[in-house]
Design a protein around this motif. Sequence first.
Motif, mmCIF file in Angstrom:
data_model
loop_
_atom_site.group_PDB
_atom_site.id
_atom_site.type_symbol
_atom_site.label_atom_id
_atom_site.label_comp_id
_atom_site.label_asym_id
_atom_site.label_seq_id
_atom_site.Cartn_x
_atom_site.Cartn_y
_atom_site.Cartn_z
ATOM 1 N N PRO A 1 0.829 -1.207 0.000
ATOM 2 C CA PRO A 1 0.000 0.000 0.000
ATOM 3 C C PRO A 1 0.860 1.252 0.000
ATOM 4 C CG PRO A 1 -0.071 -1.070 2.154
ATOM 5 C CD PRO A 1 0.732 -1.959 1.242
ATOM 6 N N PRO A 2 0.334 2.333 -0.506
ATOM 7 C CA PRO A 2 1.104 3.588 -0.509
ATOM 8 C C PRO A 2 1.526 3.993 0.908
ATOM 9 C CG PRO A 2 -0.845 3.786 -1.898
ATOM 10 C CD PRO A 2 -0.964 2.484 -1.147
ATOM 11 N N LEU A 3 2.649 4.644 0.984
ATOM 12 C CA LEU A 3 3.234 5.055 2.261
ATOM 13 C C LEU A 3 2.545 6.312 2.783
ATOM 14 C CD1 LEU A 3 5.689 4.319 4.098
ATOM 15 C CD2 LEU A 3 6.998 5.969 2.787
ATOM 16 N N HIS A 4 2.141 6.290 4.043
ATOM 17 C CA HIS A 4 1.513 7.459 4.664
ATOM 18 C C HIS A 4 2.594 8.480 5.015
ATOM 19 C CE1 HIS A 4 -0.766 9.931 7.502
ATOM 20 N NE2 HIS A 4 -1.842 9.459 6.878
ATOM 21 N N GLU A 5 2.234 9.751 4.980
ATOM 22 C CA GLU A 5 3.201 10.817 5.247
ATOM 23 C C GLU A 5 3.871 10.659 6.614
ATOM 24 O OE1 GLU A 5 3.625 15.604 4.591
ATOM 25 O OE2 GLU A 5 1.622 14.784 4.870
ATOM 26 N N THR A 6 3.128 10.268 7.634
ATOM 27 C CA THR A 6 3.749 10.088 8.958
ATOM 28 C C THR A 6 4.756 8.946 8.947
ATOM 29 O OG1 THR A 6 1.881 8.734 9.702
ATOM 30 C CG2 THR A 6 1.826 11.074 10.266
ATOM 31 N N TYR B 1 8.129 12.488 -8.788
ATOM 32 C CA TYR B 1 8.457 11.107 -8.447
ATOM 33 C C TYR B 1 7.299 10.412 -7.739
ATOM 34 C CZ TYR B 1 13.229 12.913 -9.123
ATOM 35 O OH TYR B 1 14.349 13.511 -9.616
ATOM 36 N N VAL B 2 6.503 11.194 -6.989
ATOM 37 C CA VAL B 2 5.364 10.660 -6.243
ATOM 38 C C VAL B 2 4.212 11.663 -6.286
ATOM 39 C CG1 VAL B 2 6.792 9.332 -4.603
ATOM 40 C CG2 VAL B 2 6.047 11.643 -4.009
ATOM 41 N N THR B 3 3.029 11.146 -5.975
ATOM 42 C CA THR B 3 1.877 12.015 -5.738
ATOM 43 C C THR B 3 1.369 11.705 -4.342
ATOM 44 O OG1 THR B 3 0.350 10.398 -6.695
ATOM 45 C CG2 THR B 3 1.193 12.105 -8.164
ATOM 46 N N LYS B 4 0.669 12.662 -3.743
ATOM 47 C CA LYS B 4 0.081 12.457 -2.419
ATOM 48 C C LYS B 4 -1.430 12.560 -2.569
ATOM 49 C CE LYS B 4 0.463 15.546 0.980
ATOM 50 N NZ LYS B 4 0.953 16.301 2.154
ATOM 51 N N ASN B 5 -2.135 11.538 -2.070
ATOM 52 C CA ASN B 5 -3.584 11.563 -2.191
ATOM 53 C C ASN B 5 -4.215 12.294 -1.007
ATOM 54 O OD1 ASN B 5 -3.788 9.771 -0.004
ATOM 55 N ND2 ASN B 5 -4.019 7.976 -1.301
ATOM 56 N N ASN B 6 -5.547 12.316 -0.968
ATOM 57 C CA ASN B 6 -6.268 13.042 0.088
ATOM 58 C C ASN B 6 -6.090 12.427 1.465
ATOM 59 O OD1 ASN B 6 -7.201 14.882 -1.788
ATOM 60 N ND2 ASN B 6 -9.107 13.769 -2.151
ATOM 61 N N ALA C 1 9.804 18.822 5.584
ATOM 62 C CA ALA C 1 8.709 19.193 4.672
ATOM 63 C C ALA C 1 9.250 19.586 3.301
ATOM 64 C CB ALA C 1 7.881 20.329 5.267
ATOM 65 N N GLU C 2 10.388 20.266 3.274
ATOM 66 C CA GLU C 2 11.007 20.664 2.005
ATOM 67 C C GLU C 2 11.449 19.433 1.207
ATOM 68 O OE1 GLU C 2 14.908 23.093 0.374
ATOM 69 O OE2 GLU C 2 14.269 23.384 2.441
ATOM 70 N N HIS C 3 12.043 18.454 1.867
ATOM 71 C CA HIS C 3 12.469 17.223 1.189
ATOM 72 C C HIS C 3 11.264 16.511 0.567
ATOM 73 C CE1 HIS C 3 16.621 17.342 2.425
ATOM 74 N NE2 HIS C 3 16.329 17.298 3.702
ATOM 75 N N ILE C 4 10.180 16.417 1.340
ATOM 76 C CA ILE C 4 8.975 15.746 0.858
ATOM 77 C C ILE C 4 8.376 16.506 -0.321
ATOM 78 C CG2 ILE C 4 6.609 15.110 1.470
ATOM 79 C CD1 ILE C 4 7.707 14.461 4.310
ATOM 80 N N SER C 5 8.367 17.808 -0.228
ATOM 81 C CA SER C 5 7.836 18.626 -1.321
ATOM 82 C C SER C 5 8.641 18.431 -2.608
ATOM 83 C CB SER C 5 7.853 20.104 -0.914
ATOM 84 O OG SER C 5 7.458 20.912 -1.988
ATOM 85 N N LYS C 6 9.953 18.321 -2.474
ATOM 86 C CA LYS C 6 10.803 18.166 -3.663
ATOM 87 C C LYS C 6 10.473 16.910 -4.454
ATOM 88 C CE LYS C 6 14.882 20.803 -2.445
ATOM 89 N NZ LYS C 6 16.299 20.756 -2.083
ATOM 90 N N VAL C 7 10.238 15.788 -3.786
ATOM 91 C CA VAL C 7 9.946 14.564 -4.533
ATOM 92 C C VAL C 7 8.598 14.653 -5.236
ATOM 93 C CG1 VAL C 7 11.471 13.068 -3.184
ATOM 94 C CG2 VAL C 7 9.059 13.260 -2.546
ATOM 95 N N GLN C 8 7.706 15.474 -4.687
ATOM 96 C CA GLN C 8 6.420 15.693 -5.346
ATOM 97 C C GLN C 8 6.566 16.645 -6.531
ATOM 98 O OE1 GLN C 8 2.918 16.046 -2.460
ATOM 99 N NE2 GLN C 8 4.700 16.402 -1.147
ATOM 100 N N VAL C 9 7.282 17.742 -6.318
ATOM 101 C CA VAL C 9 7.485 18.737 -7.386
ATOM 102 C C VAL C 9 8.249 18.120 -8.554
ATOM 103 C CG1 VAL C 9 8.695 20.893 -7.942
ATOM 104 C CG2 VAL C 9 7.314 20.745 -5.879
ATOM 105 N N ARG C 10 9.202 17.265 -8.263
ATOM 106 C CA ARG C 10 9.980 16.614 -9.325
ATOM 107 C C ARG C 10 9.193 15.514 -10.035
ATOM 108 N NH1 ARG C 10 15.766 16.407 -6.085
ATOM 109 N NH2 ARG C 10 16.148 18.650 -6.242
#
Length: 140
Positions: free
Chosen positions: A1-6, A35-40, A24-33
């Motif tokens: 299953p997808p990995l939860h942010e916590t 590599y991943v999406t974050k769901n609701n 938070a900046e590291h997590i944002s970078k992988v999304q901006v680049r």
Amino acid sequence: PPLHETELIKMMERNGIGTDATIAEHISKVQVRGYVTKNNDNRFAPTKLGLVLVGGYDAMGRANLTQPAIRKQQEEDCKAISRSTRDKQDVLDEQKNTMKQIFEMVVRDQTKLTQAANRTFSMLGSGGGGGAGGGADRIV
């Protein structure tokens, strides 16, 4: 299953990656680049690009590039500089050498990366891979 942010944050903390101010900046970078999406539900899923890179590095025999060890070492080196137990220039030289070796390896083995990317895109088709950042269906 997808990995939860916590769960991701706990993994980063266990591996000494980031600080309260930078996680938070590291997590944002992988999304901006892309590599991943974050769901609701605050769960991360890899995109086609993320899957292609992981598969490509694995095909090149460098799965370690997707593991935390390199980033962990960088963080430890920065802490050592701040404690004056390592020389800043020595650390920079070592890190530049590491990144240069990785870059040269990727350039040398780019055919393996391209082949793995094309296989991954073919397996995923146009609808797979987690959404945003999926991009083209082939790497040329």
